[in-house]
Design an enzyme around this catalytic site. Structure first.
Site, PDB file in Angstrom:
ATOM      1  N   PHE A   1       0.863  -1.182   0.000  1.00  0.00           N
ATOM      2  CA  PHE A   1       0.000   0.000   0.000  1.00  0.00           C
ATOM      3  C   PHE A   1       0.895   1.226   0.000  1.00  0.00           C
ATOM      4  O   PHE A   1       1.583   1.511   0.981  1.00  0.00           O
ATOM      5  CB  PHE A   1      -0.937   0.053   1.208  1.00  0.00           C
ATOM      6  CG  PHE A   1      -1.871   1.236   1.125  1.00  0.00           C
ATOM      7  CD1 PHE A   1      -3.026   1.165   0.371  1.00  0.00           C
ATOM      8  CD2 PHE A   1      -1.570   2.423   1.769  1.00  0.00           C
ATOM      9  CE1 PHE A   1      -3.873   2.261   0.255  1.00  0.00           C
ATOM     10  CE2 PHE A   1      -2.402   3.521   1.662  1.00  0.00           C
ATOM     11  CZ  PHE A   1      -3.559   3.440   0.904  1.00  0.00           C
TER      12      PHE A   1
ATOM     13  N   ASP B   1       9.501   2.916   1.772  1.00  0.00           N
ATOM     14  CA  ASP B   1       8.314   3.707   2.079  1.00  0.00           C
ATOM     15  C   ASP B   1       8.061   3.599   3.580  1.00  0.00           C
ATOM     16  O   ASP B   1       7.519   2.606   4.068  1.00  0.00           O
ATOM     17  CB  ASP B   1       7.116   3.176   1.288  1.00  0.00           C
ATOM     18  CG  ASP B   1       5.829   3.950   1.568  1.00  0.00           C
ATOM     19  OD1 ASP B   1       5.780   4.689   2.578  1.00  0.00           O
ATOM     20  OD2 ASP B   1       4.863   3.798   0.801  1.00  0.00           O
TER      21      ASP B   1
ATOM     22  N   LYS C   1       2.802  11.415   6.983  1.00  0.00           N
ATOM     23  CA  LYS C   1       1.922  11.235   8.127  1.00  0.00           C
ATOM     24  C   LYS C   1       2.432  11.954   9.377  1.00  0.00           C
ATOM     25  O   LYS C   1       2.150  13.123   9.587  1.00  0.00           O
ATOM     26  CB  LYS C   1       1.669   9.745   8.384  1.00  0.00           C
ATOM     27  CG  LYS C   1       0.881   9.092   7.254  1.00  0.00           C
ATOM     28  CD  LYS C   1       0.373   7.729   7.636  1.00  0.00           C
ATOM     29  CE  LYS C   1      -0.316   7.039   6.476  1.00  0.00           C
ATOM     30  NZ  LYS C   1      -1.539   7.703   6.004  1.00  0.00           N
TER      31      LYS C   1
END
Length: 412
Positions: free
Chosen positions: A149, A234, A263
């Site tokens: 993801f 990531d 984030k």
């Protein structure tokens, strides 16, 4: 009451109905309407309090309303919030210097969202492949992991195997080869002379907090070095203290060529993301080849500096490590009692629910009734990612609420 009244008083049901009537149905949120938040707790419009064990998918690592972050934002709001990158501003240079020092890379390219960081990483890797590695024009490929993801942009969903994210959004962007996560032999077989990068989450978050097998990331690093391929990590969810280290890669003794962050870098206040690499990689970009009006804006940089300053002390990494051990012990006690498996690293856990009891969504609905917010993924898996400021007793309370929720489903 008018829709445009400044402070309308509505019930939770009315707020939910209003949202459903006027927004695209791209989420299926739990039926709670949050009005205020502080630390590890949120309060709904009726005054009910809930322990937040999702942290906005790790964007709120430092707790809701963290004073240091909010003070930095408030101070910057009164000075200047946006200049665009057409000009310098006094927060940009310090932010870049402090973040690169924290991560150990020479250069940073600030963006806004995690998906933008991934897209930027892809562009940089292709540019590097053509200009530095010498891949023939138009032939660059990247190796990725199955069940990944990395966001939901058109390019990213082109190498997703999640049908909800991918179906009906083609035609898809070419140039990606997916192999099973953790299978170093498959990864080695997928690399050829036109491969410019391997893009991985060191820990697969959306897949259910899937940890890499022992030695896997070290083997990825070795293969990338041998074949002159960039290793891109990531760490949008796993980075910035979530796992008990500044970066999840540190647990496995590997240093990628490029980090993608997001984030938590925005402290739960503004979207902030970043691509970090050394000059031989990020240095391939020239003015006009990539950019963002809001990327690296003064407000984002001020908030990011506050976050980096907090991480520089190591306090939050240590809290995640110690409390993560407590969380793991509590969750493992549930195995065989409605839980079939637990995977965790720091304050981040994936919990597989016995299909005989119900789905992960059903567990989340029961947790809501017991005052805890969590999120399911892929049917039977529940994810927990509480703010790093959570107290030990609160963490025990979350595990107890999960125990009670599982008993509720078992008796229903």
């Amino acid at each position: 009451m008018s829709l445009f009244t400044d402070t309308p008083v509505r019930t939770a049901t009315e707020y939910i109905q209003l949202g459903e009537a006027h927004s695209a149905a791209n989420y299926a949120p739990l039926p709670v309407v949050i009005a205020t938040a502080r630390g590890s707790w949120v309060t709904d419009v009726a005054g009910n309090r809930y322990l937040d064990c999702l942290s906005a998918y790790s964007a709120v690592n430092f707790g809701h309303g963290n004073e240091r972050i909010v003070d930095a934002a408030r101070d910057q709001l009164g000075r200047v919030t946006l200049t665009s990158r057409a000009f310098h501003h006094d927060q940009f240079g310090p932010f870049c210097a402090e973040l690169t020092a924290l991560v150990g890379k020479q250069l940073v390219l600030p963006m806004n969202t995690g998906a933008e960081a991934v897209e930027t990483g892809i562009k940089v890797a292709r540019k590097w492949g053509y200009r530095v590695k010498g891949v023939p024009a138009g032939r660059a490929n990247m190796v990725v992991a199955a069940n990944n993801f990395h966001g939901r942009t058109t390019t990213v969903i082109s190498f997703s195997d999640d049908p909800d994210a991918r179906a009906d959004f083609g035609p898809y962007t070419p140039g990606f080869r997916a192999v099973p996560f953790g299978d170093a032999a498959a990864l080695a077989a997928a690399i050829n002379g036109d491969t410019v990068a391997v893009l991985l989450e060191p820990v697969q978050g959306e897949a259910g907090v899937i940890l890499p097998p022992p030695g896997y990331l070290a083997r990825v690093r070795e293969l990338c070095t041998r074949h002159n391929v960039l290793f891109i990590a990531d760490e949008v969810q796993s980075g910035l203290a979530r796992t008990g280290r500044t970066l999840a890669c540190e647990h496995y003794g590997v240093v990628p060529d490029m980090y993608l962050l997001g984030k938590a870098l925005g402290g739960g206040v503004v979207p902030v993301s970043a691509v970090l690499a050394d000059a031989d990689v990020l240095g391939v970009l020239r003015p006009g080849q990539h950019g963002s009006t809001f990327g690296g804006n003064p407000l984002a940089c001020a908030v990011g500096r506050a976050v980096v300053g907090m991480l520089a002390t190591g306090e939050y990494q240590e809290r995640a490590r110690v409390l993560g051990e407590q969380l793991r012990a509590g969750l493992e006690s549930l195995v065989g009692h409605g839980v079939t498996a637990v995977r965790s690293l720091g304050l981040w856990a994936g919990i597989d629910v016995d299909p005989g009891l119900g789905t992960g969504r059903a567990v989340c609905e029961r947790l809501l009734a017991h005052g805890v917010l969590a999120k399911d993924t892929h049917g039977q898996t529940l994810r927990l990612a509480p703010p790093l400021v959570i107290e030990p007793a609160e963490l025990d309370g979350a595990v107890e609420a999960l125990r009670r929720s599982l008993k509720d489903l078992a008796s229903s």
